[in-house]
Scaffold this motif. Sequence first.
Motif, PDB file in Angstrom:
ATOM      1  N   LEU A 121       0.827  -1.205   0.000  1.00  8.78           N
ATOM      2  CA  LEU A 121       0.000   0.000   0.000  1.00  8.78           C
ATOM      3  C   LEU A 121       0.857   1.249   0.000  1.00  8.78           C
ATOM      4  O   LEU A 121       1.963   1.268   0.552  1.00  8.78           O
ATOM      5  N   LEU A 122       0.324   2.311  -0.595  1.00  4.65           N
ATOM      6  CA  LEU A 122       1.011   3.595  -0.611  1.00  4.65           C
ATOM      7  C   LEU A 122       0.936   4.253   0.767  1.00  4.65           C
ATOM      8  O   LEU A 122      -0.082   4.183   1.447  1.00  4.65           O
ATOM      9  N   ASP A 123       2.030   4.910   1.138  1.00  5.76           N
ATOM     10  CA  ASP A 123       2.101   5.646   2.409  1.00  5.76           C
ATOM     11  C   ASP A 123       2.737   7.015   2.139  1.00  5.76           C
ATOM     12  O   ASP A 123       3.929   7.085   1.855  1.00  5.76           O
ATOM     13  N   PRO A 124       1.932   8.109   2.202  1.00  5.52           N
ATOM     14  CA  PRO A 124       0.532   8.164   2.611  1.00  5.52           C
ATOM     15  C   PRO A 124      -0.408   7.621   1.535  1.00  5.52           C
ATOM     16  O   PRO A 124      -0.058   7.562   0.363  1.00  5.52           O
ATOM     17  N   SER A 142       3.895  -0.868   3.869  1.00  6.80           N
ATOM     18  CA  SER A 142       3.755   0.511   3.400  1.00  6.80           C
ATOM     19  C   SER A 142       4.898   0.869   2.460  1.00  6.80           C
ATOM     20  O   SER A 142       6.074   0.733   2.818  1.00  6.80           O
ATOM     21  N   MET A 143       4.554   1.343   1.272  1.00  2.11           N
ATOM     22  CA  MET A 143       5.538   1.815   0.300  1.00  2.11           C
ATOM     23  C   MET A 143       5.660   3.322   0.466  1.00  2.11           C
ATOM     24  O   MET A 143       4.719   4.067   0.138  1.00  2.11           O
ATOM     25  N   PRO A 144       6.777   3.819   1.001  1.00  2.00           N
ATOM     26  CA  PRO A 144       6.899   5.250   1.294  1.00  2.00           C
ATOM     27  C   PRO A 144       6.841   6.102   0.024  1.00  2.00           C
ATOM     28  O   PRO A 144       7.457   5.779  -0.995  1.00  2.00           O
ATOM     29  N   LEU A 145       6.083   7.195   0.112  1.00  2.00           N
ATOM     30  CA  LEU A 145       6.022   8.193  -0.947  1.00  2.00           C
ATOM     31  C   LEU A 145       6.714   9.449  -0.442  1.00  2.00           C
ATOM     32  O   LEU A 145       6.228  10.095   0.481  1.00  2.00           O
ATOM     33  N   LEU A 146       7.836   9.771  -1.065  1.00  2.00           N
ATOM     34  CA  LEU A 146       8.656  10.894  -0.618  1.00  2.00           C
ATOM     35  C   LEU A 146       8.765  11.933  -1.720  1.00  2.00           C
ATOM     36  O   LEU A 146       8.773  11.599  -2.914  1.00  2.00           O
ATOM     37  N   ALA A 147       8.862  13.189  -1.321  1.00  2.00           N
ATOM     38  CA  ALA A 147       8.942  14.276  -2.284  1.00  2.00           C
ATOM     39  C   ALA A 147      10.119  14.098  -3.229  1.00  2.00           C
ATOM     40  O   ALA A 147      10.023  14.391  -4.435  1.00  2.00           O
ATOM     41  N   GLU A 148      11.251  13.599  -2.710  1.00  2.00           N
ATOM     42  CA  GLU A 148      12.444  13.458  -3.564  1.00  2.00           C
ATOM     43  C   GLU A 148      12.263  12.394  -4.642  1.00  2.00           C
ATOM     44  O   GLU A 148      13.035  12.348  -5.611  1.00  2.00           O
ATOM     45  N   ASN A 149      11.261  11.532  -4.498  1.00  2.00           N
ATOM     46  CA  ASN A 149      10.940  10.526  -5.516  1.00  2.00           C
ATOM     47  C   ASN A 149       9.664  10.871  -6.270  1.00  2.00           C
ATOM     48  O   ASN A 149       9.034   9.992  -6.865  1.00  2.00           O
ATOM     49  N   ASP A 150       9.286  12.143  -6.252  1.00  2.00           N
ATOM     50  CA  ASP A 150       8.055  12.600  -6.914  1.00  2.00           C
ATOM     51  C   ASP A 150       6.826  11.872  -6.384  1.00  2.00           C
ATOM     52  O   ASP A 150       5.842  11.693  -7.103  1.00  2.00           O
ATOM     53  N   PHE A 151       6.882  11.457  -5.123  1.00  2.00           N
ATOM     54  CA  PHE A 151       5.780  10.754  -4.468  1.00  2.00           C
ATOM     55  C   PHE A 151       5.386   9.483  -5.230  1.00  2.00           C
ATOM     56  O   PHE A 151       4.208   9.098  -5.258  1.00  2.00           O
ATOM     57  N   LEU A 152       6.381   8.802  -5.806  1.00  2.00           N
ATOM     58  CA  LEU A 152       6.196   7.481  -6.409  1.00  2.00           C
ATOM     59  C   LEU A 152       6.920   6.456  -5.547  1.00  2.00           C
ATOM     60  O   LEU A 152       8.004   6.736  -5.016  1.00  2.00           O
ATOM     61  N   PRO A 153       6.377   5.253  -5.388  1.00  2.00           N
ATOM     62  CA  PRO A 153       7.063   4.246  -4.582  1.00  2.00           C
ATOM     63  C   PRO A 153       8.295   3.706  -5.304  1.00  2.00           C
ATOM     64  O   PRO A 153       8.317   3.592  -6.533  1.00  2.00           O
ATOM     65  N   VAL A 154       9.314   3.356  -4.531  1.00  2.00           N
ATOM     66  CA  VAL A 154      10.511   2.717  -5.078  1.00  2.00           C
ATOM     67  C   VAL A 154      10.313   1.214  -4.938  1.00  2.00           C
ATOM     68  O   VAL A 154      10.498   0.642  -3.855  1.00  2.00           O
ATOM     69  N   LEU A 171      -2.204   1.094  -6.107  1.00  2.00           N
ATOM     70  CA  LEU A 171      -1.728   2.402  -6.535  1.00  2.00           C
ATOM     71  C   LEU A 171      -2.924   3.330  -6.691  1.00  2.00           C
ATOM     72  O   LEU A 171      -4.063   2.869  -6.799  1.00  2.00           O
ATOM     73  N   SER A 172      -2.670   4.620  -6.739  1.00  2.00           N
ATOM     74  CA  SER A 172      -3.745   5.589  -6.962  1.00  2.00           C
ATOM     75  C   SER A 172      -3.136   6.915  -7.411  1.00  2.00           C
ATOM     76  O   SER A 172      -2.590   7.659  -6.604  1.00  2.00           O
ATOM     77  N   TYR A 173      -3.217   7.165  -8.723  1.00  2.00           N
ATOM     78  CA  TYR A 173      -2.676   8.403  -9.301  1.00  2.00           C
ATOM     79  C   TYR A 173      -3.635   8.935 -10.354  1.00  2.00           C
ATOM     80  O   TYR A 173      -4.141   8.139 -11.153  1.00  2.00           O
ATOM     81  N   PRO A 174      -3.879  10.263 -10.385  1.00  2.00           N
ATOM     82  CA  PRO A 174      -3.393  11.305  -9.480  1.00  2.00           C
ATOM     83  C   PRO A 174      -3.696  10.963  -8.018  1.00  2.00           C
ATOM     84  O   PRO A 174      -4.761  10.448  -7.697  1.00  2.00           O
ATOM     85  N   HIS A 175      -2.735  11.310  -7.172  1.00  2.00           N
ATOM     86  CA  HIS A 175      -2.710  10.746  -5.837  1.00  2.00           C
ATOM     87  C   HIS A 175      -3.358  11.640  -4.795  1.00  2.00           C
ATOM     88  O   HIS A 175      -3.102  12.842  -4.752  1.00  2.00           O
ATOM     89  N   ASN A 176      -4.157  11.025  -3.984  1.00  2.00           N
ATOM     90  CA  ASN A 176      -4.721  11.632  -2.780  1.00  2.00           C
ATOM     91  C   ASN A 176      -3.993  11.017  -1.590  1.00  2.00           C
ATOM     92  O   ASN A 176      -4.066   9.792  -1.409  1.00  2.00           O
ATOM     93  N   PRO A 177      -3.238  11.807  -0.818  1.00  2.00           N
ATOM     94  CA  PRO A 177      -3.321  13.261  -0.679  1.00  2.00           C
ATOM     95  C   PRO A 177      -2.231  14.079  -1.370  1.00  2.00           C
ATOM     96  O   PRO A 177      -2.315  15.300  -1.365  1.00  2.00           O
ATOM     97  N   ALA A 180       0.278  13.965  -6.577  1.00  2.00           N
ATOM     98  CA  ALA A 180       1.241  13.542  -7.588  1.00  2.00           C
ATOM     99  C   ALA A 180       0.556  12.813  -8.736  1.00  2.00           C
ATOM    100  O   ALA A 180      -0.515  12.206  -8.576  1.00  2.00           O
ATOM    101  N   ILE A 181       1.203  12.856  -9.898  1.00  2.00           N
ATOM    102  CA  ILE A 181       0.759  12.120 -11.082  1.00  2.00           C
ATOM    103  C   ILE A 181       1.820  11.090 -11.431  1.00  2.00           C
ATOM    104  O   ILE A 181       3.020  11.381 -11.384  1.00  2.00           O
ATOM    105  N   ALA A 182       1.406   9.884 -11.806  1.00  2.00           N
ATOM    106  CA  ALA A 182       2.334   8.843 -12.250  1.00  2.00           C
ATOM    107  C   ALA A 182       2.310   8.761 -13.770  1.00  2.00           C
ATOM    108  O   ALA A 182       1.233   8.683 -14.369  1.00  2.00           O
ATOM    109  N   PRO A 183       3.476   8.777 -14.413  1.00  2.00           N
ATOM    110  CA  PRO A 183       3.497   8.641 -15.871  1.00  2.00           C
ATOM    111  C   PRO A 183       3.231   7.200 -16.292  1.00  2.00           C
ATOM    112  O   PRO A 183       3.363   6.259 -15.497  1.00  2.00           O
ATOM    113  N   LEU A 184       2.886   7.015 -17.559  1.00  2.00           N
ATOM    114  CA  LEU A 184       2.615   5.682 -18.085  1.00  2.00           C
ATOM    115  C   LEU A 184       3.828   4.774 -17.907  1.00  2.00           C
ATOM    116  O   LEU A 184       3.669   3.571 -17.638  1.00  2.00           O
TER     117      LEU A 184
END
Length: 393
Positions: A121-124, A142-154, A171-177, A180-184
């Motif tokens: 799951l995404l965190d947040p 929990s898969m951390p979403l960090l600003a330095e990774n554009d809020f995408l999980p590693v 997954l859920s993009y555009p992401h709440n909260p 962020a947007i995930a590219p194809l």
Amino acid sequence: MRLARRLDSLRSNVFADMDRAKALSKAAGNPILDLSLGSSDLPVAAPVIEAIERSLHDPTTHGYLLHRETGEFRQAVARWYGDRYGVPVDPETEVLPLIGSQEGTAHLPLALLDPGDFALLLDPGYPSHIGGVALAGGQMYSMPLLAENDFLPVLEDIPAAVLAGSRMMVLSYPHNPTTAIAPLEFFQKAVNFCREYNLVLVHDFPYHDFYFDGTPAPPSILQADREKERSIEFFTFSKSYNMGGFRVGFAIGNAKLITALRQIKAMVDFNQYRGILNGAIVALTGNQDSVRETVETFRKRRDAFVAALDRIGWHVPRPKATMYVWARLPEPWRRDSAGFCTRLVAKTGIAVSPGAGFGKCGEGYVRFALVHDPDVLETAVERIAEFLHATDL
């Protein structure tokens, strides 16, 4: 009396917690200005309301609605999706009506997880994703979403031992909260990753229309898994069509997954009122002017709100998507987002959502829902500034 232990993990919910805080503030005499809940304040388009109204006067719509009788809605969904994303969909085997997408995301783990299985799951992330896994007796990684990774999980950071016991990734993009947007390309990577580890790939997609400033349209997960080998995607009418209270959504995806979710659904409910589906058909098949107007309204609100925050010295990135602003808290609140939100609503009546309510990696942030007109949002920021500058906190 003894209650089930599964309730222990459901005691805290960001929306329920803020609802209690709002009630206490209101009881203390504060008028509430609510920016905590992403429930659109905009009206449903007139043709949709008219279709529902006509249904109310038709007694044949008043009974139970079983799956077989939802065919017209499923056909409309399949045509809409195929036209928009270029992926053909079978309305008989690859579409399922839902009482809001939250119903689907919360119930799907019951069809996928045995007790002890992991869900990634995404965190947040959105609370119903966590709640569904908890109800199924699953474990959460929990898969951390960090600003330095554009809020995408590693994905490479997920431990092998966890992957060995995992059954699904959400997954859920555009992401709440985080907005962020995930590219194809990321979705293609996620599909390949899930293929390698035999995972079901779940995509919650409520904000597919909510993107701004020439940003490319957010992709569907099925554009990365065109054969629907292992993916399922959830849609709602709550955002694009302002129909949150009508509780209507749908799932599209792998036929086996759709059948499994339908089995769970059949044990819990029939479907919503037929008239609501009639309105939803009109929403999907009619012109989309109201959707474009809704998105433009939220773009203007975003601009006004971000500019107002900037004027008080609270600088935040301008979101490219969703109906939210995800803001890093100023000091000294960065380690207590729940305390900030509780104190803010108690002192000012302004309600916002604490980042920690969306997961451990949300701590240090708050989420503002742009569900008021620009002048109201600017007033909210003025009151927030007074709160931040007060000496009796």
